[in-house]
Design a protein around this motif. Structure first.
Motif, PDB file in Angstrom:
ATOM      1  N   MET A 150      13.964  -7.152  17.390  1.00 16.09           N
ATOM      2  CA  MET A 150      14.186  -6.701  16.011  1.00 16.09           C
ATOM      3  C   MET A 150      15.261  -5.620  15.976  1.00 16.09           C
ATOM      4  N   ARG A 151      15.216  -4.650  16.907  1.00 16.30           N
ATOM      5  CA  ARG A 151      16.190  -3.576  16.909  1.00 16.30           C
ATOM      6  C   ARG A 151      17.568  -4.094  17.297  1.00 16.30           C
ATOM      7  N   ALA A 152      17.603  -5.059  18.241  1.00 14.53           N
ATOM      8  CA  ALA A 152      18.896  -5.618  18.644  1.00 14.53           C
ATOM      9  C   ALA A 152      19.589  -6.271  17.447  1.00 14.53           C
ATOM     10  N   SER A 153      18.813  -6.981  16.634  1.00 15.00           N
ATOM     11  CA  SER A 153      19.379  -7.613  15.443  1.00 15.00           C
ATOM     12  C   SER A 153      19.889  -6.554  14.470  1.00 15.00           C
ATOM     13  N   ARG A 154      19.154  -5.447  14.338  1.00 17.48           N
ATOM     14  CA  ARG A 154      19.577  -4.393  13.418  1.00 17.48           C
ATOM     15  C   ARG A 154      20.847  -3.698  13.921  1.00 17.48           C
ATOM     16  N   LEU A 155      20.937  -3.495  15.230  1.00 19.88           N
ATOM     17  CA  LEU A 155      22.133  -2.879  15.794  1.00 19.88           C
ATOM     18  C   LEU A 155      23.359  -3.760  15.553  1.00 19.88           C
ATOM     19  N   LEU A 156      23.181  -5.059  15.712  1.00 19.33           N
ATOM     20  CA  LEU A 156      24.284  -5.974  15.462  1.00 19.33           C
ATOM     21  C   LEU A 156      24.682  -5.940  13.992  1.00 19.33           C
ATOM     22  N   SER A 157      23.686  -5.897  13.098  1.00 17.78           N
ATOM     23  CA  SER A 157      23.976  -5.830  11.667  1.00 17.78           C
ATOM     24  C   SER A 157      24.736  -4.548  11.324  1.00 17.78           C
ATOM     25  N   LEU A 158      24.328  -3.436  11.923  1.00 16.64           N
ATOM     26  CA  LEU A 158      25.017  -2.167  11.683  1.00 16.64           C
ATOM     27  C   LEU A 158      26.464  -2.253  12.148  1.00 16.64           C
ATOM     28  N   LEU A 159      26.672  -2.849  13.321  1.00 21.04           N
ATOM     29  CA  LEU A 159      28.013  -2.979  13.875  1.00 21.04           C
ATOM     30  C   LEU A 159      28.893  -3.849  12.972  1.00 21.04           C
TER      31      LEU A 159
ATOM     32  N   ASP B 168      20.224   4.630  15.760  1.00 23.30           N
ATOM     33  CA  ASP B 168      20.933   3.387  16.072  1.00 23.30           C
ATOM     34  C   ASP B 168      22.399   3.646  16.400  1.00 23.30           C
ATOM     35  N   VAL B 169      23.018   4.580  15.690  1.00 24.43           N
ATOM     36  CA  VAL B 169      24.413   4.922  15.988  1.00 24.43           C
ATOM     37  C   VAL B 169      24.527   5.527  17.383  1.00 24.43           C
ATOM     38  N   GLU B 170      23.573   6.369  17.741  1.00 25.87           N
ATOM     39  CA  GLU B 170      23.575   6.930  19.099  1.00 25.87           C
ATOM     40  C   GLU B 170      23.426   5.837  20.149  1.00 25.87           C
ATOM     41  N   ALA B 171      22.576   4.826  19.864  1.00 19.66           N
ATOM     42  CA  ALA B 171      22.392   3.726  20.799  1.00 19.66           C
ATOM     43  C   ALA B 171      23.675   2.910  20.950  1.00 19.66           C
ATOM     44  N   LEU B 172      24.391   2.682  19.856  1.00 23.08           N
ATOM     45  CA  LEU B 172      25.658   1.952  19.938  1.00 23.08           C
ATOM     46  C   LEU B 172      26.678   2.742  20.757  1.00 23.08           C
ATOM     47  N   SER B 173      26.759   4.049  20.526  1.00 19.85           N
ATOM     48  CA  SER B 173      27.688   4.885  21.283  1.00 19.85           C
ATOM     49  C   SER B 173      27.366   4.857  22.770  1.00 19.85           C
ATOM     50  N   ALA B 174      26.057   4.932  23.094  1.00 19.16           N
ATOM     51  CA  ALA B 174      25.644   4.899  24.493  1.00 19.16           C
ATOM     52  C   ALA B 174      25.976   3.563  25.148  1.00 19.16           C
TER      53      ALA B 174
ATOM     54  N   VAL C 186      32.091   4.109  18.021  1.00 16.56           N
ATOM     55  CA  VAL C 186      31.760   4.489  16.659  1.00 16.56           C
ATOM     56  C   VAL C 186      31.754   6.011  16.592  1.00 16.56           C
ATOM     57  N   TYR C 187      32.394   6.554  15.570  1.00 14.95           N
ATOM     58  CA  TYR C 187      32.444   8.005  15.440  1.00 14.95           C
ATOM     59  C   TYR C 187      32.186   8.404  13.992  1.00 14.95           C
ATOM     60  N   ALA C 188      31.913   9.697  13.807  1.00 15.44           N
ATOM     61  CA  ALA C 188      31.540  10.200  12.485  1.00 15.44           C
ATOM     62  C   ALA C 188      32.583  11.188  11.981  1.00 15.44           C
ATOM     63  N   ASP C 189      32.928  11.074  10.698  1.00 17.20           N
ATOM     64  CA  ASP C 189      33.735  12.078   9.999  1.00 17.20           C
ATOM     65  C   ASP C 189      32.792  12.909   9.155  1.00 17.20           C
ATOM     66  N   ARG C 190      32.880  14.210   9.270  1.00 16.84           N
ATOM     67  CA  ARG C 190      31.988  15.072   8.502  1.00 16.84           C
ATOM     68  C   ARG C 190      32.620  15.444   7.160  1.00 16.84           C
ATOM     69  N   GLY C 191      31.793  15.955   6.246  1.00 15.13           N
ATOM     70  CA  GLY C 191      32.285  16.370   4.947  1.00 15.13           C
ATOM     71  C   GLY C 191      31.871  15.408   3.852  1.00 15.13           C
TER      72      GLY C 191
ATOM     73  N   ALA D 230      33.508  13.302   2.074  1.00 15.50           N
ATOM     74  CA  ALA D 230      34.088  11.960   2.146  1.00 15.50           C
ATOM     75  C   ALA D 230      33.899  11.344   3.537  1.00 15.50           C
ATOM     76  N   GLY D 231      32.987  11.903   4.303  1.00 17.92           N
ATOM     77  CA  GLY D 231      32.813  11.443   5.675  1.00 17.92           C
ATOM     78  C   GLY D 231      31.927  10.215   5.789  1.00 17.92           C
ATOM     79  N   GLY D 232      31.610   9.877   7.023  1.00 22.52           N
ATOM     80  CA  GLY D 232      30.771   8.726   7.291  1.00 22.52           C
ATOM     81  C   GLY D 232      31.061   8.184   8.673  1.00 22.52           C
ATOM     82  N   TYR D 233      30.398   7.113   9.026  1.00 21.15           N
ATOM     83  CA  TYR D 233      30.604   6.472  10.318  1.00 21.15           C
ATOM     84  C   TYR D 233      31.662   5.386  10.194  1.00 21.15           C
ATOM     85  N   GLN D 234      32.454   5.213  11.248  1.00 19.36           N
ATOM     86  CA  GLN D 234      33.389   4.117  11.297  1.00 19.36           C
ATOM     87  C   GLN D 234      33.734   3.798  12.741  1.00 19.36           C
ATOM     88  N   LEU D 235      34.322   2.620  12.959  1.00 21.81           N
ATOM     89  CA  LEU D 235      34.719   2.193  14.291  1.00 21.81           C
ATOM     90  C   LEU D 235      36.141   2.645  14.576  1.00 21.81           C
ATOM     91  N   LEU D 236      36.440   2.814  15.840  1.00 24.87           N
ATOM     92  CA  LEU D 236      37.802   3.151  16.254  1.00 24.87           C
ATOM     93  C   LEU D 236      38.750   2.055  15.784  1.00 24.87           C
TER      94      LEU D 236
END
Length: 323
Positions: free
Chosen positions: A1-10, A38-44, A49-54, A56-62
């Motif tokens: 279940m978590r693997a499917s969610r990680l893929l969906s997030l990606l 989940d974001v930490e798991a993807l990074s590991a 995947v990295y985060a912009d703070r503020g 207008a921030g959020g998560y995005q891929l390189l």
């Protein structure tokens, strides 16, 4: 279940770009804390995947990163072919494009999903218009669809109910196919969205320039709200009837399954002869008379008195005809 969610997030980050943790949580139907984990798991796992703070921030891929984990399962591929409606595609001027896309998708699939998708196309067909009616004649649909896609304003002559013709300048936001009829959701400049039946457009002209997309507008959400409001406006009164035993299906066919289903759920026990007393919503007295006469002797109208009187008059007229 978590693997499917990680893929969906990606895949969400890959297809939509920057997204905030609350936005991801809403899409994945999980908590914000779960998104953080989940974001930490993807990074590991080496996903950039990295985060912009503020604000207008959020998560995005390189930039430039693309996952290759996009293969379709047999069931997913089949659903795409089931969703392909050749009739509406042709009305939109996309018949050749849709056929070419279908061939390309079939050619790109591995053998098992390809076989599954082919069987789905051979054995299931979606026929949109209801029985006893044909689809609308919509000569201007393709031009309207182009304007929707390009955010171009339209000037149209439109035939309203009662055969009244009006001129309108509108911003077309979307198209909806409902029961074989095409509807355009549009708004006058600076106004609120409303619906127009595309078959009632008499003339249409695409105007220069582009209109700004309304902030926060969601076509699906608007249509659901419109359909609910339409049903509430449509039923302006109630009728009390007695229904003969075993005629539930006929009444549902005559008045609508949702209306009759609610009435049956609220009904009491049948009388000694098996007849049920129901309270059903109606559009008007005259419309209810037309509907209930189709039921013949399987329905007796108890009220309101005006409707019972109209039914009595109709039965008397019928008796004169057949005598």
């Amino acid at each position: 279940m978590r693997a499917s969610r990680l893929l969906s997030l990606l895949l969400l980050l890959q297809s939509r770009g920057r997204m905030t943790a609350p936005e991801l949580a809403e899409e994945l139907e999980v908590s914000v804390r779960t998104v953080y984990r989940d974001v930490e798991a993807l990074s590991a796992a080496g996903v950039p995947v990295y985060a912009d703070r503020g604000p207008a921030g959020g998560y995005q891929l390189l930039d430039g990163y693309r996952t290759r984990l996009t293969g379709l399962t047999a069931e997913e591929a089949s659903s795409l072919f089931l969703a392909g409606l050749p009739g509406p595609a042709a009305e939109l001027g996309l018949a050749d494009v849709a056929a070419t896309a279908e061939l390309k998708l079939l050619a790109a699939l591995p053998p098992e999903p390809r076989s599954h998708a082919s069987r789905m196309r051979e054995r299931f067909l979606l026929d949109v218009p209801g029985w006893y009616r044909s689809a609308d004649d919509v000569p201007h649909l393709s031009e309207v669809a182009d304007a929707v896609w390009d955010q171009r304003p339209l000037h149209m002559t439109y035939r309203r109910w009662g055969q009244q013709e009006v001129d309108r300048v509108i911003h077309p936001y979307g198209l909806v196919l409902k029961g074989g009829s095409w509807y355009m959701v549009a708004a006058p400049p600076g106004g609120s969205p409303r619906t127009y039946r595309v078959a009632r457009i008499l003339t249409v002209e695409t105007l220069p320039g582009r209109f700004p997309w309304p902030e926060g507008f969601d076509l699906g959400g608007f249509w659901q709200g419109y359909a609910k409001e339409f049903r509430e406006r449509m039923y302006t009164a109630e009728a009390v009837i007695r229904l003969a035993p075993g005629r539930d299906d006929l009444l549902a066919y005559t008045m609508g399954a949702d209306v009759v289903g609610a009435a049956l759920a609220a009904a009491g026990k049948p009388d000694p002869e098996g007849w049920l007393t129901l309270t059903v919503p109606i559009e008007s007295i005259t419309h209810a008379r037309w509907l209930l006469l189709r039921m013949g002797a399987d329905v007796e109208v108890l009220g309101p008195p005006e409707l019972r009187a109209l039914m009595r008059e109709a039965v008397a007229e019928l008796r004169k005809v057949y005598e």
